[in-house]
Design a protein around this motif. Structure first.
Motif, PDB file in Angstrom:
ATOM      1  N   GLY A  28       0.819  -1.214   0.000  1.00 34.95           N
ATOM      2  CA  GLY A  28       0.000   0.000   0.000  1.00 34.95           C
ATOM      3  C   GLY A  28       0.850   1.261   0.000  1.00 34.95           C
ATOM      4  O   GLY A  28       0.736   2.086  -0.924  1.00 34.95           O
ATOM      5  N   PRO A  29       1.708   1.458   0.999  1.00 37.66           N
ATOM      6  CA  PRO A  29       2.573   2.645   0.999  1.00 37.66           C
ATOM      7  C   PRO A  29       3.531   2.677  -0.201  1.00 37.66           C
ATOM      8  O   PRO A  29       3.827   3.744  -0.737  1.00 37.66           O
ATOM      9  N   LEU A  30       3.976   1.498  -0.633  1.00 33.34           N
ATOM     10  CA  LEU A  30       4.846   1.443  -1.810  1.00 33.34           C
ATOM     11  C   LEU A  30       4.104   1.968  -3.031  1.00 33.34           C
ATOM     12  O   LEU A  30       4.626   2.796  -3.786  1.00 33.34           O
ATOM     13  N   ALA A  31       2.870   1.519  -3.224  1.00 32.21           N
ATOM     14  CA  ALA A  31       2.073   1.964  -4.369  1.00 32.21           C
ATOM     15  C   ALA A  31       1.834   3.477  -4.314  1.00 32.21           C
ATOM     16  O   ALA A  31       1.914   4.159  -5.339  1.00 32.21           O
ATOM     17  N   GLU A  32       1.563   3.993  -3.122  1.00 33.85           N
ATOM     18  CA  GLU A  32       1.359   5.441  -2.975  1.00 33.85           C
ATOM     19  C   GLU A  32       2.615   6.210  -3.375  1.00 33.85           C
ATOM     20  O   GLU A  32       2.537   7.218  -4.076  1.00 33.85           O
ATOM     21  N   HIS A  33       3.755   5.735  -2.930  1.00 32.83           N
ATOM     22  CA  HIS A  33       4.996   6.448  -3.239  1.00 32.83           C
ATOM     23  C   HIS A  33       5.343   6.328  -4.730  1.00 32.83           C
ATOM     24  O   HIS A  33       5.818   7.286  -5.337  1.00 32.83           O
TER      25      HIS A  33
END
Length: 191
Positions: A28-33
Motif C-alpha cells: 500500500g505505501p509502496l504503491a502510494e509512493h
C-alpha cells in the motif's frame, strides 16, 4: 554531455524510487509512493525547461561526459559521489542509503570497490596529466563499511614510473579506517 537540471531530476526521482523499493515492506505505501514519483516525472516531462534544482550535483569528474555508474548525476544507480581534489589527494565524503547494502547494515563490498576505483582514478588523472586507466586494484576489507553513516574515501598517487602511477586509498567512517586499497593506473600509449 552536460547534465541539465531536467536530466538530473528524473535520476534523483529514480534513486528515490529505488530506495523506496528496498525499504518499504508493505504494498500500500509502496504503491502510494510509486504514484507520487510517477506524478513528479510526468510533471517534469510536460515542461522540462521549468525544472530547477536548488542543489545540482557538481560537474566535477575526471571522466568527460560522465554517465558512469560511479558518480554521474544522470545515472540513477550511481552513489552520490562528489569527488574533490584536496591538496595531494582526491577526497569524497558521502553517506550511502539502503539501496547500497550487501550484508545487513553494511555497504556491499563491490560498491566499496567501485567507489575506491573511482576516487583513486580521479587522483591518478588530476593535475592535467595524460589519461591513465586502472590496471589492478587490491582491496583489503578491515571492517564493515556501514550503510547510513558518514564515509570519507580518499586516494593519492604514491609513486610514478614512466607511464605507471601507483595509488593507495582508504574508506573511513568516524575516523576509523574500514577499507584500504592499492593499485596501479597506466597511462594510455596514445597519450
Amino acid at each position: 554531455m552536460t547534465t541539465t537540471p531536467f536530466a538530473e531530476h528524473p535520476a534523483r526521482l529514480t534513486r528515490e524510487l529505488i530506495h523506496t523499493l528496498v525499504s518499504e515492506k508493505d504494498d500500500g505505501p509502496l504503491a502510494e509512493h510509486v504514484a507520487f514519483i510517477a506524478e513528479k516525472l510526468a510533471a517534469a516531462a510536460a515542461d522540462p525547461a521549468k525544472i530547477v534544482l536548488d542543489d545540482p550535483h557538481p560537474q566535477r569528474s575526471h571522466i568527460a561526459h560522465d554517465i558512469t555508474p560511479a558518480s554521474s548525476a544522470r545515472n540513477p544507480i550511481a552513489p552520490p559521489m562528489d569527488i574533490r581534489w584536496n591538496g595531494d589527494e582526491s577526497r569524497c565524503s558521502l553517506t550511502l542509503p539502503l539501496q547500497y547494502q550487501g550484508p545487513p547494515g553494511r555497504v556491499h563490498g563491490g560498491i566499496v570497490a567501485l567507489m575506491l576505483d573511482h576516487v583513486l582514478g580521479n587522483a591518478a588523472n588530476s593535475g592535467g596529466v595524460p589519461r591513465a586507466f586502472t590496471r589492478y586494484l587490491n582491496v583489503l576489507y578491515d571492517a564493515a563499511t556501514p550503510v547510513g553513516e558518514p564515509l570519507v574515501i580518499t586516494g593519492r598517487v604514491t609513486k610514478e614510473e614512466g607511464r605507471k602511477r601507483f595509488l593507495e586509498g582508504e574508506v573511513t567512517c568516524h575516523g576509523e579506517v574500514r577499507v584500504k586499497a592499492e593499485g596501479l593506473w597506466i597511462q594510455a600509449k596514445d597519450s
